[in-house]
Design a protein around this motif. Structure first.
Motif, PDB file in Angstrom:
ATOM      1  N   GLN A 115      54.088  40.924 -15.756  1.00  0.00           N
ATOM      2  CA  GLN A 115      54.980  39.859 -15.300  1.00  0.00           C
ATOM      3  C   GLN A 115      55.246  39.976 -13.792  1.00  0.00           C
ATOM      4  O   GLN A 115      55.227  38.983 -13.065  1.00  0.00           O
ATOM      5  N   LEU A 116      55.496  41.225 -13.352  1.00  0.00           N
ATOM      6  CA  LEU A 116      55.744  41.451 -11.923  1.00  0.00           C
ATOM      7  C   LEU A 116      54.517  41.107 -11.087  1.00  0.00           C
ATOM      8  O   LEU A 116      54.638  40.525 -10.000  1.00  0.00           O
ATOM      9  N   ASN A 122      52.362  34.703  -7.493  1.00  0.00           N
ATOM     10  CA  ASN A 122      53.010  33.416  -7.205  1.00  0.00           C
ATOM     11  C   ASN A 122      53.676  33.419  -5.830  1.00  0.00           C
ATOM     12  O   ASN A 122      53.575  32.442  -5.075  1.00  0.00           O
ATOM     13  N   LEU A 123      54.366  34.542  -5.512  1.00  0.00           N
ATOM     14  CA  LEU A 123      55.022  34.648  -4.204  1.00  0.00           C
ATOM     15  C   LEU A 123      54.006  34.641  -3.064  1.00  0.00           C
ATOM     16  O   LEU A 123      54.244  34.041  -2.013  1.00  0.00           O
ATOM     17  N   LYS A 124      52.867  35.319  -3.284  1.00  0.00           N
ATOM     18  CA  LYS A 124      51.816  35.322  -2.267  1.00  0.00           C
ATOM     19  C   LYS A 124      51.284  33.907  -2.037  1.00  0.00           C
ATOM     20  O   LYS A 124      51.041  33.504  -0.893  1.00  0.00           O
ATOM     21  N   LYS A 126      52.925  31.131  -2.598  1.00  0.00           N
ATOM     22  CA  LYS A 126      53.972  30.366  -1.907  1.00  0.00           C
ATOM     23  C   LYS A 126      54.014  30.724  -0.425  1.00  0.00           C
ATOM     24  O   LYS A 126      54.201  29.857   0.448  1.00  0.00           O
ATOM     25  N   LEU A 127      53.873  32.041  -0.149  1.00  0.00           N
ATOM     26  CA  LEU A 127      53.865  32.493   1.248  1.00  0.00           C
ATOM     27  C   LEU A 127      52.694  31.885   2.017  1.00  0.00           C
ATOM     28  O   LEU A 127      52.837  31.459   3.170  1.00  0.00           O
ATOM     29  N   SER A 128      51.547  31.840   1.346  1.00  0.00           N
ATOM     30  CA  SER A 128      50.361  31.256   1.965  1.00  0.00           C
ATOM     31  C   SER A 128      50.587  29.775   2.266  1.00  0.00           C
ATOM     32  O   SER A 128      50.254  29.287   3.365  1.00  0.00           O
ATOM     33  N   GLU A 129      51.177  29.087   1.275  1.00  0.00           N
ATOM     34  CA  GLU A 129      51.467  27.656   1.477  1.00  0.00           C
ATOM     35  C   GLU A 129      52.480  27.465   2.608  1.00  0.00           C
ATOM     36  O   GLU A 129      52.325  26.560   3.446  1.00  0.00           O
ATOM     37  N   ALA A 130      53.518  28.329   2.624  1.00  0.00           N
ATOM     38  CA  ALA A 130      54.540  28.241   3.678  1.00  0.00           C
ATOM     39  C   ALA A 130      53.926  28.510   5.046  1.00  0.00           C
ATOM     40  O   ALA A 130      54.281  27.852   6.045  1.00  0.00           O
ATOM     41  N   SER A 131      52.997  29.477   5.082  1.00  0.00           N
ATOM     42  CA  SER A 131      52.332  29.797   6.359  1.00  0.00           C
ATOM     43  C   SER A 131      51.514  28.602   6.841  1.00  0.00           C
ATOM     44  O   SER A 131      51.522  28.280   8.044  1.00  0.00           O
ATOM     45  N   LYS A 132      50.823  27.960   5.886  1.00  0.00           N
ATOM     46  CA  LYS A 132      50.028  26.783   6.241  1.00  0.00           C
ATOM     47  C   LYS A 132      50.939  25.666   6.763  1.00  0.00           C
ATOM     48  O   LYS A 132      50.655  25.019   7.771  1.00  0.00           O
ATOM     49  N   THR A 133      52.070  25.468   6.039  1.00  0.00           N
ATOM     50  CA  THR A 133      53.023  24.424   6.446  1.00  0.00           C
ATOM     51  C   THR A 133      53.594  24.728   7.828  1.00  0.00           C
ATOM     52  O   THR A 133      53.722  23.834   8.684  1.00  0.00           O
TER      53      THR A 133
END
Length: 203
Positions: A115-116, A122-124, A126-133
């Motif tokens: 689960q972890l 999932n966090l990675k 999201k981080l990748s998407e945030a970095s792209k944004t």
């Protein structure tokens, strides 16, 4: 004549041996048998089972008592081994139960780890998407800043004053020092002071 003497001697010897036998019979054998008979009668009246005792005595002479003792020892040894086997079986059952508990605990921990790991993935993402944004926003801000750099300060100042403070600071912070000074100079003195303060706080 000699033959007659020899016959007489033989008769005398037979009589002597016969009398010895009779003497032994009367003096030793009959009293002994009488004593044995009396002993049996007394033992019976005393409550002693003569036959059982006789069997015990004969078994001792025959070595049966040793055999009985060895059989008893063997039985005791077998019982000891049975006790040890039962004790070991109980220990094995206890260890099996402990193993099952540990396996269950391990399975639960493995599930948590999975689960972890999924959450980390999932966090990675999201981080990748945030970095792209963020990269895209940075590009768009650069483009906007470039536009304001090319505008005249008197045209840029009123537009920036109408923006929200956060958007205005993003643009002002990325302007070159010369352009920033000209834009602040073209602003209302109150707004120029406010943006100067916000820029100083950001640094």
């Amino acid at each position: 004549m000699k033959k007659a003497i020899e016959v007489d001697n033989e008769v005398e010897l037979d009589e002597k041996s016969g009398s010895k036998l009779q003497w032994m019979l009367y003096v030793i054998v009959i009293p002994l048998l009488f004593a044995i008979a009396m002993g049996l009668v007394i033992a019976t009246f005393s409550g002693i089972n003569v036959i059982t005792e006789a069997k015990k005595v004969t078994s001792v002479f025959n070595g049966d008592s040793k055999h009985a003792d060895s059989e008893q020892n063997s039985e005791d040894t077998i019982n000891q081994y049975k006790g040890q086997i039962d004790s070991l079986n109980t220990k094995i059952k206890d260890k099996d139960y402990e193993i099952k508990q540990l396996q269950s605990s391990l399975d639960t921990k493995n599930q948590k780890v999975k689960q972890l790991q999924l959450e980390i993935t999932n966090l990675k993402n999201k981080l990748s998407e945030a970095s792209k944004t963020a990269a895209q926003n940075k590009k768009s801000i650069k483009n906007i800043v470039s536009t304001y750099e090319n505008m005249s300060p008197t045209s840029a100042a009123p537009i920036i004053e109408k923006m929200s403070d956060s958007d205005a600071i993003k643009i002002l912070a990325n302007l070159s020092p010369e352009t920033l000074a000209k834009v602040l100079e073209a602003m209302d003195a109150k707004n120029a002071a406010k943006y100067t303060q916000l820029l100083s706080a950001k640094k």
